[in-house]
Design an enzyme around this catalytic site. Structure first.
Site, PDB file in Angstrom:
ATOM      1  N   GLY A   1       0.796  -1.211   0.000  1.00 37.10           N
ATOM      2  CA  GLY A   1       0.000   0.000   0.000  1.00 37.10           C
ATOM      3  C   GLY A   1       0.830   1.261   0.000  1.00 37.10           C
ATOM      4  O   GLY A   1       0.478   2.251  -0.651  1.00 37.10           O
TER       5      GLY A   1
ATOM      6  N   THR B   1      -5.394   5.710   0.890  1.00 35.73           N
ATOM      7  CA  THR B   1      -5.518   5.304  -0.517  1.00 35.73           C
ATOM      8  C   THR B   1      -4.572   4.163  -0.860  1.00 35.73           C
ATOM      9  O   THR B   1      -4.837   3.400  -1.797  1.00 35.73           O
ATOM     10  CB  THR B   1      -5.226   6.498  -1.439  1.00 35.73           C
ATOM     11  OG1 THR B   1      -3.936   7.028  -1.130  1.00 35.73           O
ATOM     12  CG2 THR B   1      -6.266   7.584  -1.257  1.00 35.73           C
ATOM     13  N   CYS B   2      -3.491   4.050  -0.122  1.00 33.78           N
ATOM     14  CA  CYS B   2      -2.553   2.968  -0.406  1.00 33.78           C
ATOM     15  C   CYS B   2      -3.190   1.604  -0.170  1.00 33.78           C
ATOM     16  O   CYS B   2      -2.779   0.606  -0.754  1.00 33.78           O
ATOM     17  CB  CYS B   2      -1.293   3.120   0.430  1.00 33.78           C
ATOM     18  SG  CYS B   2      -1.606   3.148   2.206  1.00 33.78           S
ATOM     19  N   MET B   3      -4.188   1.548   0.733  1.00 33.29           N
ATOM     20  CA  MET B   3      -4.855   0.283   1.042  1.00 33.29           C
ATOM     21  C   MET B   3      -6.322   0.283   0.611  1.00 33.29           C
ATOM     22  O   MET B   3      -7.069  -0.626   0.951  1.00 33.29           O
ATOM     23  CB  MET B   3      -4.778   0.008   2.553  1.00 33.29           C
ATOM     24  CG  MET B   3      -3.359  -0.104   3.093  1.00 33.29           C
ATOM     25  SD  MET B   3      -2.431  -1.454   2.335  1.00 33.29           S
ATOM     26  CE  MET B   3      -3.349  -2.869   2.967  1.00 33.29           C
TER      27      MET B   3
END
Length: 1058
Positions: free
Chosen positions: A750, A1025-1027
């Site tokens: 992520g 947002t990474c995950m």
């Protein structure tokens, strides 16, 4: 030597020792003695033969001298008899015929070039003497005698012709294999004997025209005179005019196109090109006056000769004589420097053409010559055009088959002049013969509507009247596959020629046709409905030829066609299919699913087979890369170059290895987009399993990088660019905050997505200088010179790798690219119809120029473009000496093409190639060739469709929430009431990209998750947002949830709201 004693003398040893005799030594000694005796006998016999030959030559020379002396005396007598004859009668005819025959026969016996030059000249003069009131020449008198004497005389004249030509000219340079040896001097022009020989040869030919069995003289004349290189250049203008006026060209053409066509094909290659040049030199001005029979013969002969000329030498000479225009193929650098690709430079065995020879050959595609040839179509029509019809009646394939074949040969034999040839054909109008100065290259465009009477309509209608077209339509209607036998059937050869020519011509028309013209029925030459039908035909034919690559030999000819290769047919119908599909993708004119195969195809079996083919091909390439190499995988640059080169294979080579890959790389749109995406994902997964260190749940990282939030691009370039192809492995990213402290967190994938998203946001910002925006806010590389410097090109290469990584991992990025940029990245060429997205004003100006009917001198346009560099205007030439070459009505199409080509291709060429090099480090180019530019944009940034609430809700997972929790119920209720724009903001807030994944939210990895962020209702919703994680407080009020959520998504922030 034999001395009379038949017994051999005994050898007595008086020393008393017994001598041991070696049997093998005695045998060798006897063999050597025998060899010496045989050599002596051979020497004596050779001496006898030499003496006999010398005596024979001496006697023969004496006999020839006696005949020569008698010939001199008989010549005087012959001249006296000719001068004293007043009236011809049978007796005089018989006498003069016998004297003429004797004179020619004796000269052929004693003739030796070293001694008898003047006698040959004298014979030419004698045979040209006239007698009687009718001024009958001596050469024609024997044809008035008996049949036996006529046959004998004709045989002698056939033997005399090559003697005349080869001796009285500089014969040592005429028929050599290399035309480079032709002297530059005007030696032949100053040699009156050569002119006399030519004129006598024509007289011999005309005198024998009515004689029975004249074939031998005609063949000798063609073989020894019309094959003289640069024949028109070798004689004074007065002699040339006489020779041209007396030359029975119509008779020669009818003869060659009939029984002697086989003789043409058997000519040595070095004679074919001069013959073609001379036929053009003496025939191009007569085409308009030829009757239909002679006109067809002329076309037949030209077609046959064009099929035989060595193309490599013509093309090399053509490139030396003209300006080099850019290739107009839609595949630009897919096959650049490929292993196994044929070199384009001529080999040492290739004969170079003299530039003067090329001047005569260029008459074949001269605009006036082509207009006269096309005018012969009207002569050949069996029916007349009604006064009220707009276009001529439909012609059959048979009536224009020869012209079609000739035009196809012209564009293939002279590929560097294809633009001019096809542009001239575009503007041809039936019933008008607008002349242009010779050598201008392009016919003058007619006033009014360009396509008021279109030649492509004539040829397309002819094709649609063929049985081949009926079978193609029937196959489409019944959803049955086409048969390979259609390609090999000799009865369809002319129809295939028509289809190939229509494809060539319409491809050229589309290059300079804007969308406003294309969608206007009155300005599109064949109408949209005909375009849709044509698109169906070329789609199915292209699929047939790619799918059956293993069953067909691409180098063989279609049916019994002389010069239409199956490979060429496949290339041109594929090119037209791609161009029409590109138009339809930009603005639809075809019905939905039109481009999908009309026949059924087991897609599951297709997917399994193509994945297996790709794995097998990749394995073979990896073996080739490492066999014999001492380079280790640590040499990243070497590996990158090797993999890039080995993977750039010709699409035709791929088709031979796997017809399925051939289809996917050339006409991929016949397969549904979703199926191709699924195949792409399977290719990536297969590559992941084959790459060392990438399998497993949490593979060891191949690189690590510490990234400062303010310098994401610079840090990423410094730490990751050197990885090259290894970038497809796991990368461990840790962010450094503004205080220099490492941010907490473990990168399970992520954090890298967050890095990728931040890098794209920074690098593609137009303020950074690498990219610019079109008027539609689409990104394309900065075209200015500074962007082509080495450092900037390295940055483009790195960005290519980053986008390759995004594709490899299935990460969507929030960036929209211009179609012409993505097209260049796919190795294709952009055309005029792509220009509006870059420069609408320039596009409107070029379209105005295309349809301009005024005086072009008033426009004061030259073959140049102006670029602004650092506040200064710099003028660049589009062609050599372009600053002094004015744009005229004749060359405006070329100017329009070159201007659009410069703006869309040349200016960003180096930037796009650098970007593609980086992209191909991670993504195999042939995987990318499964998509066009619009589809590649969807692959990178997600679908342009609306957010499906049902799809989104079905693919959300919950953490510390249940689906029936009141907060979740409130959430979906609020989302349902959102506008489309707000839903996109929500998706962007959670995933960093406002567009949904191309195959729906089920494709998100990790899944979109809503996590309980606690009971503090004063907090705003936040995201990672990474995950793909939405952290939502457990709101107890629907209104409060709506207010907080709307504020959060409109703030365009994530972590900093936590």
């Amino acid at each position: 030597m034999f001395d009379g004693n038949f017994k051999s003398r005994r050898t007595i040893n008086l020393g008393g020792n017994k001598q041991q005799v070696d049997k093998q030594k005695l045998l060798r000694q006897a063999q050597e003695e025998r060899r010496i005796r045989e050599a002596e006998r051979a020497r004596l016999k050779a001496a006898e033969r030499i003496q006999a030959w010398y005596r024979g030559r001496t006697v023969a020379a004496g006999v020839r001298q006696n005949i020569r002396d008698n010939w001199d005396k008989e010549t005087i007598t012959l001249q006296h008899n000719m001068g004293s004859t007043v009236q011809l009668n049978p007796t005089i005819v018989a006498q003069l015929s016998q004297e003429a025959e004797s004179s020619v026969q004796k000269l052929l016996i004693f003739f030796r070039p070293k001694f008898d030059h003047q006698r040959v000249v004298q014979l030419c003069c004698n045979l040209s003497l006239t007698v009687g009131p009718a001024k009958t020449r001596l050469v024609a008198i024997p044809f008035q005698s008996t049949l036996d004497q006529q046959a004998s005389w004709q045989r002698l004249l056939g033997l005399l012709l090559p003697v005349l030509v080869q001796h009285l000219g500089t014969h040592s340079n005429w028929h050599s294999a290399s035309v480079d040896s032709i002297p530059e001097s005007d030696h032949d022009k100053s040699n009156p004997s050569f002119g006399k020989a030519l004129l006598l040869a024509v007289r011999i030919l005309r005198a024998s025209e009515q004689a029975p069995g004249r074939t031998e003289i005609m063949d000798q004349f063609v073989s020894h005179i019309l094959t003289v290189p640069l024949l028109p250049n070798r004689v004074p203008i007065e002699t040339l005019s006489t020779f041209t006026s007396r030359l029975p060209l119509d008779t020669i053409l009818l003869h060659l196109s009939g029984t002697s066509l086989a003789a043409i094909t058997s000519l040595p290659q070095y004679k074919v090109t001069p013959l073609l040049a001379n036929v053009l030199a003496f025939g191009y001005q007569r085409v308009a006056k030829m009757n239909p029979a002679v006109s067809n013969a002329y076309l037949h002969v030209l077609t046959a000769l064009l099929a035989l000329v060595p193309r490599d030498s013509i093309e090399s000479a053509s490139k030396r004589a003209t300006d080099d225009d850019e290739d107009m193929d839609d595949i630009e650098w897919r096959s650049e420097d490929l292993p196994g690709s044929s070199p384009k430079s001529p080999t040492s065995s290739t004969a170079k053409l003299d530039f003067r020879m090329m001047k005569w050959l260029s008459l074949a595609y001269d605009s006036n010559h082509l207009n006269d040839i096309l005018g012969s179509i009207e002569k050949s029509r069996a029916v007349t055009t009604s006064p009220t019809s707009v276009t001529p009646d439909i012609l059959s394939a048979d009536s224009i088959g020869e012209i079609t074949h000739l035009l196809l040969n012209l564009v293939t034999v002279f590929p560097s002049h294809k633009i001019n040839i096809l542009s001239n054909l575009m503007y041809f109008k039936f019933g008008s013969k607008a002349k242009t100065p010779a050598g201008s290259g392009v016919a003058q465009a007619p006033s009014g509507k360009v396509f008021s009477v279109s030649i492509i309509k004539i040829f397309l209608d002819a094709f649609t009247s063929t049985k081949l077209y009926e079978q193609l339509l029937l196959s489409m209607q019944r959803d049955t596959p086409l048969s390979v036998q259609l390609v090999m059937d000799q009865s369809h050869a002319k129809a295939w020629n028509l289809l190939a020519f229509v494809a060539e011509l319409y491809c050229q028309i589309l290059v300079t046709m804007g969308d406003d013209e294309f969608y206007d029925e009155s300005r599109n030459p064949i109408g949209l409905q005909s375009v849709i039908t044509l698109a169906s035909v070329v789609r199915d034919v292209a699929f047939l030829l790619w799918w059956n690559d293993n069953a067909l030999n691409m180098e063989s000819n279609v049916g019994d066609s002389m010069n239409l290769r199956i490979g060429y047919l496949r290339d041109i119908v594929t090119k037209l299919t791609r161009q029409l599909h590109a138009r339809d993708s930009r603005k639809a004119f075809c019905p939905k699913d039109h481009w999908l195969l009309s026949m059924p195809l087991d897609m599951n079996a297709f997917k399994r087979a193509v994945i297996q083919d790709e794995e097998s091909l990749s394995h073979d390439q990896e073996v080739d890369e490492h066999d014999g190499d001492d380079i280790t995988m640590t040499d990243a640059e070497h590996v990158r170059v090797q993999r890039s080169i080995n993977r750039r294979q010709r699409t035709s080579q791929l088709a031979r290895l796997s017809p399925r890959l051939g289809v996917l790389n050339n006409i991929p749109f016949v397969i549904r987009f979703e199926d191709r995406v699924s195949i792409f994902r399977a290719f990536v997964e297969s590559d992941r399993q084959r790459t060392p260190g990438m399998s497993g749940f949490h593979p060891h990282p191949v690189g690590q990088a510490q990234i400062h939030r303010g310098t994401v691009f610079e840090d990423g370039y410094e730490h990751l660019n050197h990885l090259g192809p290894k970038l497809k492995g796991r990368i461990a990213i840790s962010f450094i905050d503004q205080y220099g402290m490492a941010e907490a967190g473990i990168d399970g994938g992520g954090v890298f997505k967050e890095f990728l998203t931040s890098l794209v946001l920074q690098a593609f910002n137009t303020n950074y200088g690498l990219f610019m925006n079109t008027s539609d806010q689409l990104l394309y590389p900065n075209p200015h010179r500074f962007a082509q410097e080495r450092t900037q090109l390295k940055h483009y290469e790195f960005l290519g790798r980053i986008l390759g990584k995004a594709l490899y991992e299935g990460i969507l990025i929030d960036a929209a690219f211009a179609g012409f940029f993505l097209s260049k990245c796919l190795g294709q060429v952009n055309y005029l119809d792509d220009l509006p997205s870059l420069d609408p004003e320039l596009y409107r100006g070029l379209m105005f120029l295309k349809n301009y009917e005024g005086n072009f001198e008033d426009l004061s346009l030259y073959f140049t473009v102006d670029d602004e560099e650092m506040g200064q205007m710099i003028t660049r030439e589009l062609i050599p000496n372009g600053a002094n070459t004015m744009v005229t009505r004749e060359n405006r199409i070329r100017y329009i093409y070159l201007t659009a080509h410069y703006r869309l291709n040349t200016q960003i060429d180096r930037q796009c190639k650098a970007f593609f090099r980086g992209l191909s480090d991670l993504i195999d180019p042939k995987w990318l060739w499964m998509f066009n530019q619009q589809e590649l944009q969807v692959m990178l940034g997600g679908a342009q469709t609306g957010i499906s609430l049902r799809d989104l809700e079905q693919n959300v997972v919950y953490s510390n929430f249940e689906r029936n929790h009141p907060t979740i119920e409130y959430f979906w209720s609020v989302v349902e009431e959102m506008s489309e724009e707000d839903r996109r903001l929500l998706v962007k807030f959670v995933t960093s990209c406002a567009r949904p994944p191309l195959l729906g939210f089920a494709e998100l990895n990790p899944k979109l998750c809503i996590r309980n962020a606690g009971q503090e209702e004063d907090r705003l919703p936040t995201s990672s947002t990474c995950m793909n994680l939405l952290k939502l407080p457990a709101f107890t009020s629907r209104q409060r949830l709506k207010e907080k959520l709307m504020y959060a998504i409109h703030s365009e922030a994530g972590f900093d709201l936590s």
